[in-house]
Design an enzyme around this catalytic site. Structure first.
Site, PDB file in Angstrom:
ATOM      1  CG  LEU A  45      -6.427  -9.967   8.824  1.00 14.23           C
ATOM      2  CD1 LEU A  45      -7.066  -9.230   7.902  1.00 14.23           C
ATOM      3  CD2 LEU A  45      -4.936  -9.518   9.119  1.00 14.23           C
ATOM      4  CD  GLU A 100      -4.214   3.623   7.910  1.00 12.50           C
ATOM      5  OE1 GLU A 100      -4.487   3.743   8.933  1.00 12.50           O
ATOM      6  OE2 GLU A 100      -2.963   3.382   7.318  1.00 12.50           O
ATOM      7  CD  GLN A 133      -7.502  -3.379  18.408  1.00 12.56           C
ATOM      8  OE1 GLN A 133      -8.608  -3.562  18.161  1.00 12.56           O
ATOM      9  NE2 GLN A 133      -7.541  -3.379  19.862  1.00 12.56           N
ATOM     10  CD1 TRP A 135       0.079   0.684   3.442  1.00 12.57           C
ATOM     11  CD2 TRP A 135      -0.205  -1.615   3.180  1.00 12.57           C
ATOM     12  NE1 TRP A 135       0.617   0.069   4.364  1.00 12.57           N
ATOM     13  CE2 TRP A 135       0.557  -1.449   4.292  1.00 12.57           C
ATOM     14  CE3 TRP A 135      -0.455  -2.950   2.833  1.00 12.57           C
ATOM     15  CZ2 TRP A 135       0.827  -2.471   5.137  1.00 12.57           C
ATOM     16  CZ3 TRP A 135      -0.074  -4.123   3.580  1.00 12.57           C
ATOM     17  CH2 TRP A 135       0.395  -3.707   4.809  1.00 12.57           C
TER      18      TRP A 135
END
Length: 267
Positions: free
Chosen positions: A79, A36, A41, A23
């Site tokens: 994730l 983002e 976290q 990115w």
């Protein structure tokens, strides 16, 4: 330390510590939004392969908006914090359906997107549009704590914002923030981070033994097949966290029940 001295350090670190990231190589707004939300976290090393797989499957807002939430959740596995996946999916649909497919380029409109608060909007403005918008996150705090607040406690983000306003390079804000992020990451790895100095610091609860852990397990199993609540409980060897986790997933719109009584990821 004055403004010029601090900027000199930041630009020195920019050359020494720069990290390649997909990115950063391509700063289109959609890529920045995806990165983002993934990075919230979650460590960069874990995000990079997930980001690449996500972009391969959903290369733009339109393809993401057309996908089912279930498909998005499957790719998001690993994730955690699956609400971020739903926010991203909903944001893409809003851009396509309500904004004629045009990605917002101002802070106010960006914050109308699901999951986008002031700091995420600021990051998009800085990284995608190279605008000197002020935002604060953990690595940025770490750098300013290290240089300006050695022994202070309960430092308010307003104090960080004031320093950012006076020290940011307004000609090259994108690269300036990249350097802050890389430098902050180095300081944390070196054990120099004092993030508990922040008034806004909240220690993240451990995953093991949490309701959040069970939420992730439910998503993982339902990504492979629809199943009844009883079967899902047996697969998970469910404990007293199960009902809270399942209720939360239903409330967040991530899991639904079919007419046959089977649970499934939201289509």
């Amino acid at each position: 330390m004055n403004q010029s001295e601090f900027q000199e350090i930041i630009w020195q670190k920019a050359g020494e510590l720069y990290r390649e990231m997909p990115w950063r190589q391509d700063t289109r707004p959609y890529y920045i939004l995806v990165s983002e939300l993934m990075l919230q976290q979650t460590q960069v090393d874990r995000v990079v392969p997930k980001f690449n797989a996500f972009i391969d499957r959903f290369p733009d807002e339109a393809s993401l908006a057309q996908a089912s939430l279930a498909d998005v959740l499957v790719l998001w596995q690993g994730l955690g914090y699956n609400r971020r996946a739903k926010y991203l999916h909903d944001a893409a649909k809003k851009i396509v359906d309500e904004m004629n497919g045009i990605f917002p380029d101002d802070v106010v409109t960006l914050q109308s997107l699901p999951g986008v608060g002031p700091n995420t909007a600021g990051a998009i403005m800085a990284y995608a549009y190279n605008q000197p918008v002020i935002f604060v996150e953990t690595n940025i705090r770490t750098v300013y704590f290290h240089h300006f607040f050695h022994d202070d406690n309960a430092v308010d983000d307003k104090q960080i914002i004031e320093l950012l306003e006076s020290t940011i390079d307004r000609e090259r804000p994108r690269e300036f923030y990249w350097s802050l992020m890389d430098y902050g990451s180095l300081l944390k790895r070196a054990g120099a981070s004092k993030i508990n100095q922040s008034k806004h610091y909240k220690k993240q609860s451990p995953l093991a033994g949490s309701v959040r852990e069970v939420r992730g397990q439910i998503i993982k199993y339902l990504a492979t097949a629809d199943m009844t609540e009883q079967d899902l409980q047996q697969q998970l060897r469910a404990d007293d966290r199960f009902q809270s986790a399942l209720s939360g997933l239903k409330r967040d719109g991530l899991v639904m029940s079919s007419r046959t009584g089977k649970l499934h990821l939201t289509k």
